[in-house]
Motif scaffolding. Structure first.
Motif, PDB file in Angstrom:
ATOM      1  N   GLN A  52      16.677  69.630  44.613  1.00  0.00           N
ATOM      2  CA  GLN A  52      16.846  69.848  43.179  1.00  0.00           C
ATOM      3  C   GLN A  52      18.252  69.465  42.702  1.00  0.00           C
ATOM      4  O   GLN A  52      18.433  68.892  41.633  1.00  0.00           O
ATOM      5  N   GLY A  53      19.249  69.809  43.488  1.00  0.00           N
ATOM      6  CA  GLY A  53      20.636  69.622  43.068  1.00  0.00           C
ATOM      7  C   GLY A  53      21.006  68.206  42.679  1.00  0.00           C
ATOM      8  O   GLY A  53      21.604  67.972  41.617  1.00  0.00           O
ATOM      9  N   ARG A  94      14.721  71.355  33.278  1.00  0.00           N
ATOM     10  CA  ARG A  94      13.885  72.206  34.130  1.00  0.00           C
ATOM     11  C   ARG A  94      14.518  72.403  35.508  1.00  0.00           C
ATOM     12  O   ARG A  94      14.511  73.514  36.057  1.00  0.00           O
ATOM     13  N   THR A  95      15.060  71.338  36.057  1.00  0.00           N
ATOM     14  CA  THR A  95      15.650  71.429  37.387  1.00  0.00           C
ATOM     15  C   THR A  95      16.903  72.285  37.382  1.00  0.00           C
ATOM     16  O   THR A  95      17.157  73.054  38.324  1.00  0.00           O
ATOM     17  N   PHE A  96      17.695  72.201  36.315  1.00  0.00           N
ATOM     18  CA  PHE A  96      18.847  73.096  36.167  1.00  0.00           C
ATOM     19  C   PHE A  96      18.427  74.552  36.290  1.00  0.00           C
ATOM     20  O   PHE A  96      19.112  75.376  36.926  1.00  0.00           O
ATOM     21  N   HIS A  97      17.300  74.884  35.683  1.00  0.00           N
ATOM     22  CA  HIS A  97      16.881  76.291  35.673  1.00  0.00           C
ATOM     23  C   HIS A  97      16.463  76.798  37.046  1.00  0.00           C
ATOM     24  O   HIS A  97      16.415  78.017  37.248  1.00  0.00           O
ATOM     25  N   TYR A  98      16.190  75.926  37.994  1.00  0.00           N
ATOM     26  CA  TYR A  98      15.991  76.398  39.365  1.00  0.00           C
ATOM     27  C   TYR A  98      17.204  77.213  39.804  1.00  0.00           C
ATOM     28  O   TYR A  98      17.085  78.320  40.345  1.00  0.00           O
ATOM     29  N   GLY A 158       0.589  65.125  37.441  1.00  0.00           N
ATOM     30  CA  GLY A 158       0.447  66.104  36.374  1.00  0.00           C
ATOM     31  C   GLY A 158       1.033  67.440  36.790  1.00  0.00           C
ATOM     32  O   GLY A 158       2.078  67.508  37.448  1.00  0.00           O
ATOM     33  N   ASP A 159       0.327  68.526  36.430  1.00  0.00           N
ATOM     34  CA  ASP A 159       0.874  69.842  36.745  1.00  0.00           C
ATOM     35  C   ASP A 159       0.723  70.209  38.223  1.00  0.00           C
ATOM     36  O   ASP A 159       1.224  71.251  38.651  1.00  0.00           O
ATOM     37  N   ARG A 195       7.412  74.380  36.462  1.00  0.00           N
ATOM     38  CA  ARG A 195       8.467  75.155  35.803  1.00  0.00           C
ATOM     39  C   ARG A 195       9.856  74.596  36.064  1.00  0.00           C
ATOM     40  O   ARG A 195      10.711  74.555  35.174  1.00  0.00           O
ATOM     41  N   TYR A 196      10.123  74.167  37.294  1.00  0.00           N
ATOM     42  CA  TYR A 196      11.446  73.666  37.658  1.00  0.00           C
ATOM     43  C   TYR A 196      11.431  72.168  37.959  1.00  0.00           C
ATOM     44  O   TYR A 196      12.193  71.675  38.786  1.00  0.00           O
ATOM     45  N   GLY A 197      10.565  71.442  37.251  1.00  0.00           N
ATOM     46  CA  GLY A 197      10.510  69.997  37.436  1.00  0.00           C
ATOM     47  C   GLY A 197       9.553  69.623  38.546  1.00  0.00           C
ATOM     48  O   GLY A 197       8.487  70.218  38.711  1.00  0.00           O
TER      49      GLY A 197
END
Length: 485
Positions: free
Chosen positions: A438-439, A53-57, A394-395, A400-402
């Protein structure tokens, strides 16, 4: 340096495997040498999901034409050049994991490097991407031009260049596109005039602006700028003097904090950024050799000290404990003071949160990247923390991106927020992701799983040269090519 704030420099920022959380760190040691590629280390499904998920950021949000990565999302944002460096690193990881094809990762990387190499440069206050090989801290996403009056940043340039050099070594095939990536990476690295930023020798200045010239602050001591010193020492065209490393280490602060002896830097990102690209296991400079450890072990101890601080919870923040821990530079709820539980509590928006021997910056805000990115050093405490934070929020915290950037279990009353939302039972939750947080999650989870970034960078002669010029010896450095000497 956030929306609605005066621009400021980021400071020098159900439980899985729960039984492992009680494990104690090993006695002082030098980490096992990391010269041989490891086999795949299994991780819980949640950790694998977090990495993807974090990759997709980076993959989803990079500008389709410039390749620039937004500083934050979903709040509309300029680009952070450091986030671009993390993005370039993430693309190879995505290709290895099969989340995107190697061809797609190659084209994304090639487009980004072409843009960076061709963008206008010069000393003018507007209309350029940088000057003397350095890049401005923040850039307009569509044009790549300087955002407002931000500085030409030495550290953010270094984080970008680290990603550029990863691309150079990862894309190693005899293919026209991959050859061009290697050539562009070499061009970008060779163009950085590192000595120009040495205003008060041998230290490197933090930045420069056309309006005011060089900043009055230099990079000193142990912090995220270690990668800057290594890359500046390793330059084949514009290296800084070798004595810069000795000057850097002279300002280290060593001591015990919550049961761990280590080099202190309060926010955990300072223990993580350079380790995205450098495998410190088994290699030592003069300072760490004298202390009987390496920087990998130092980062491990820092993670343990943060966890021990959260368990002790001397300031009585809600939620802190053995699984909910980790402070780093991050978003926060608001700038102001409230009375909560009979105590005066001061909160901050973006702040370099951290605890250690030299500073104490804690407003009850827990930062998921702090524990999640520690998985490469201390998986036995980081993985339970990842699971516990996901279970807690939770959510509200995981999307979406972790992980969203931060949360604060103490703040549960309505206030005027800059970002995020308040749950009256669980506290404040950010609603933005930040690229520079994120990176490290993507890269350090992958380094734990497969050593991918570390193995790749061991083939980069520039990084190896910089390490050797800084005085690193031992371990895998003794087996790499003579070309990097």
């Amino acid at each position: 340096m956030r929306h609605g704030e005066t621009l400021r420099r980021r400071l020098t920022a159900v439980v899985l495997l729960a039984g492992l959380a009680a494990c104690r760190p090993p006695a002082p040691l030098v980490s096992p040498a990391g010269g041989v590629p490891s086999s795949e280390r299994p991780v819980p499904a949640l950790v694998a999901d977090l990495e993807e998920r974090t990759f997709h950021y980076f993959w989803d949000l990079a500008h389709p034409e410039t390749g620039l990565v937004p500083d934050r999302w979903p709040t509309p944002s300029f680009s952070s050049v450091a986030a671009v460096g993390f993005g370039l690193t993430a693309y190879g990881i995505g290709a290895e994991r099969g989340w995107v094809s190697r061809e797609a990762a190659r084209e994304r990387t090639l487009g980004t490097l072409r843009f960076l190499a061709a963008a206008p440069r010069g000393p003018e206050p507007a209309g350029t991407i940088g000057h003397r090989g350095f890049f401005y801290h923040f850039l307009h996403m569509d044009s790549g031009h300087r955002f407002e009056r931000v500085e030409l940043s030495s550290i953010d340039t270094a984080l970008l260049i680290a990603g550029v050099l990863f691309s150079q070594s990862y894309f190693d095939r005899d293919d026209p596109g991959e050859r061009e990536i290697r050539s562009l990476a070499e061009e970008l690295y060779r163009a950085v005039e590192w000595p120009w930023m040495v205003v008060r020798p041998p230290a490197v200045a933090m930045g420069w602006t056309p309006e005011a010239g060089f900043h009055g602050w230099d990079w000193r001591g142990y912090n995220e700028a270690m990668i800057l010193l290594i890359l500046a020492l390793g330059s084949p065209t514009h290296p800084i003097a070798p004595e810069a490393w000795d000057a850097w280490t002279r300002d280290y602060v060593w001591g015990e904090f919550h049961g761990q002896e280590h080099i202190s830097f309060p926010p955990l990102f300072g223990h993580q950024y350079t380790a995205v690209w450098v495998d410190f296991r088994g290699i030592q400079d003069d300072y760490t050799r004298a202390k009987g450890l390496d920087y990998h072990e130092n980062s491990r101890r820092a993670a343990y000290s943060h966890r021990a601080y959260a368990i002790a919870n001397p300031e009585g923040w809600r939620g802190y404990g053995a699984e909910l821990w980790g402070l780093s530079a991050s978003d926060g709820p608001f700038d102001g003071t409230l009375e909560i539980d009979g105590r005066t509590r001061t909160f901050h928006t973006y702040w370099a949160r951290g605890v250690g021997l030299v500073e104490h910056c804690d407003d009850g805000t827990i930062v998921p990247t702090a524990a999640a990115s520690s998985v490469a050093f201390a998986p036995e405490i980081a993985i339970p923390a990842i699971a516990a934070q996901k279970a807690y929020g939770g959510d509200r915290l995981y999307g979406r991106y972790g992980f969203f950037d931060a949360f604060n279990p103490t703040l549960r009353v309505p206030v005027k927020l800059q970002h995020g939302r308040i749950d009256p039972e669980l506290g404040w939750f950010d609603t933005d992701y930040l690229g520079i947080d994120q990176g490290p999650i993507v890269a350090l989870i992958e380094n734990y799983r497969s050593d991918l970034v570390w193995r790749t960078m061991k083939r980069n002669p520039h990084l190896v040269r910089g390490l050797r010029r800084a005085g690193f010896r031992g371990g895998w450095l003794e087996t790499v090519s003579e070309a990097a000497r």
